[in-house]
Design a protein around this motif. Structure first.
Motif, PDB file in Angstrom:
ATOM      1  N   ARG A  82       0.843  -1.199   0.000  1.00 33.98           N
ATOM      2  CA  ARG A  82       0.000   0.000   0.000  1.00 33.98           C
ATOM      3  C   ARG A  82       0.880   1.252   0.000  1.00 33.98           C
ATOM      4  N   THR A  83       0.236   2.386  -0.244  1.00 36.25           N
ATOM      5  CA  THR A  83       0.907   3.681  -0.189  1.00 36.25           C
ATOM      6  C   THR A  83       0.192   4.543   0.832  1.00 36.25           C
ATOM      7  N   ARG A  84       0.961   5.184   1.694  1.00 37.19           N
ATOM      8  CA  ARG A  84       0.368   6.071   2.694  1.00 37.19           C
ATOM      9  C   ARG A  84      -0.334   7.249   2.034  1.00 37.19           C
ATOM     10  N   ALA A  85      -1.126   7.947   2.838  1.00 37.54           N
ATOM     11  CA  ALA A  85      -1.919   9.065   2.324  1.00 37.54           C
ATOM     12  C   ALA A  85      -1.045  10.181   1.740  1.00 37.54           C
ATOM     13  N   ASP A  86       0.239  10.234   2.174  1.00 37.37           N
ATOM     14  CA  ASP A  86       1.119  11.278   1.643  1.00 37.37           C
ATOM     15  C   ASP A  86       1.545  10.992   0.206  1.00 37.37           C
ATOM     16  N   GLY A  87       1.208   9.796  -0.295  1.00 42.84           N
ATOM     17  CA  GLY A  87       1.538   9.442  -1.665  1.00 42.84           C
ATOM     18  C   GLY A  87       2.969   9.012  -1.864  1.00 42.84           C
ATOM     19  N   LYS A  88       3.751   8.928  -0.791  1.00 42.74           N
ATOM     20  CA  LYS A  88       5.177   8.609  -0.919  1.00 42.74           C
ATOM     21  C   LYS A  88       5.526   7.287  -0.231  1.00 42.74           C
ATOM     22  N   ALA A  89       5.341   7.229   1.065  1.00 39.54           N
ATOM     23  CA  ALA A  89       5.766   6.054   1.825  1.00 39.54           C
ATOM     24  C   ALA A  89       4.937   4.835   1.470  1.00 39.54           C
ATOM     25  N   LYS A  90       5.626   3.717   1.244  1.00 40.19           N
ATOM     26  CA  LYS A  90       4.948   2.471   0.938  1.00 40.19           C
ATOM     27  C   LYS A  90       5.100   1.502   2.109  1.00 40.19           C
ATOM     28  N   TYR A  91       4.144   0.593   2.222  1.00 44.67           N
ATOM     29  CA  TYR A  91       4.176  -0.384   3.303  1.00 44.67           C
ATOM     30  C   TYR A  91       3.369  -1.605   2.899  1.00 44.67           C
ATOM     31  N   THR A  92       3.670  -2.715   3.538  1.00 42.93           N
ATOM     32  CA  THR A  92       2.854  -3.915   3.423  1.00 42.93           C
ATOM     33  C   THR A  92       2.377  -4.252   4.824  1.00 42.93           C
TER      34      THR A  92
END
Length: 362
Positions: free
Chosen positions: A288-298
């Motif tokens: 997924r991508t955080r709401a900031d449009g930059k940081a990604k995470y699973t």
């Protein structure tokens, strides 16, 4: 998203030496002592389960589903039996969870700052080996917002009371020049030998009761997961499904798309709540991508499992039990996203720990 089951309420009853707890068996004996209608279909199933030594709430809900699938009784008759039992269950909860218990639990949480410590330091519970494979701490930074949503499967307010951020242990603006109100500890137990790393941040919390609340007796939901084969909107079997009445798809489905970390505590992982387990499993495998449009995470899952009595599963077996709700082709890949915390009555624990409380006389 933190999912909390009846294990928490049982823990509180044990720690406060209550004469009755919210176990399924306790409710069964409550009904028997009151000479509840012996013809009630649900009570008849409860009696069968007692003889079989099956004593989880998920067992009785599973028995209801089996009756429905086997078409031994009509969905209408099952609904009537459940409705008649609803009133009895409300009265049972008033006996098991008196207002005096809520008052004492809240006072202790406030005086020991248990709510804040649960939110700040729960990573302390994870042993070093599990911690080394956990990605969540590596993504933490200053100014993050920690939004804890508690999905309380219990009907009581014990959890709500315990995690409430009251005025004594929490200040929304504790500092003179900055607006941060929370410090998150990424390694409070020193698992990475980097003890003390804390991040200045923000916190919010909320508790929802998808299955109803003790204070509204007619809201209490008993039933099954959504039947596999629903024959249209007016199918009577659909009216026995908890996700249908709780409107899970509308109210909660979107939350799984924004959650970085799931925590499950005090749950037996029964099939009657598989709607929730399936959606967690689906989320674990998707970047997924955080709401900031930059940081990604699973997303990841921390799964607490009580070991004691008949609950003797090891960490690997607990993972397998949860992954019964995942796509079979995905199970091996998803195992690395699940971090198991085994705990017993004497295990030191930070998350939702009520054992530090003083004795209580109801």
């Amino acid at each position: 998203m933190a999912f909390v089951g009846n294990g928490f309420d049982i823990q509180v009853a044990n720690d406060y030496q209550m004469p009755i707890d919210t176990r399924y068996a306790s409710f069964y004996y409550f009904l028997k002592l009151r000479s509840f209608d012996g013809k009630n279909l649900i009570l008849q199933e409860m009696e069968k389960l007692q003889h079989q030594g099956r004593d989880n709430w998920s067992d009785i809900e599973g028995a209801i589903e089996e009756l429905l699938r086997a078409e031994q009784v009509s969905a209408y008759d099952l609904r009537e039996s459940l409705r008649n039992m609803q009133e009895q269950f409300s009265q049972f909860l008033e006996l098991a969870v008196p207002s005096s218990l809520l008052t004492q639990l809240g006072l202790t949480s406030m005086n020991t700052k248990s709510a804040v410590s649960s939110l700040q330091e729960f990573l302390r519970d994870i042993d070093p080996e599990e911690y080394s494979s956990l990605e969540f701490p590596t993504r933490i930074d200053n100014f993050d917002v920690f939004n804890f949503l508690f999905v309380n499967f219990n009907y009581t307010s014990l959890l709500d009371d315990f995690v409430y951020l009251d005025q004594q242990q929490f200040d929304p603006l504790p500092r003179k020049t900055v607006d941060r109100n929370f410090t998150f500890k990424i390694d409070p137990g020193g698992a990475a030998r980097d003890w003390g790393d804390i991040f200045s941040s923000y916190v919010t919390s909320e508790v929802v009761h998808p299955h109803g609340h003790q204070s509204i007796p007619r809201s209490l939901l008993f039933g099954v997961d959504t039947p596999e084969n629903v024959r249209g909107n007016q199918d009577p079997a659909l009216r026995l499904a908890k996700p249908f009445w709780a409107q899970n798809n509308i109210r909660y489905r979107h939350l799984f798309d924004d959650t970085e970390l799931f925590i499950v505590f005090g749950c037996s992982l029964g099939k009657s709540d598989q709607w929730w387990w399936r959606h967690i499993a689906q989320a674990l495998g998707s970047e997924r991508t955080r709401a900031d449009g930059k940081a990604k995470y699973t997303p990841e899952l921390i799964l607490y499992w009580f070991t004691g009595g008949d609950n003797t599963l090891g960490a690997e077996a607990v993972r397998d039990k949860f992954l019964e709700f995942a796509d079979p082709s995905e199970r091996d890949r998803l195992k690395q996203r699940i971090h198991v915390v085994l705990h017993g009555a004497g295990t030191a624990r930070t998350w939702l720990n009520t054992s530090r409380t003083a004795s209580f006389n109801p």
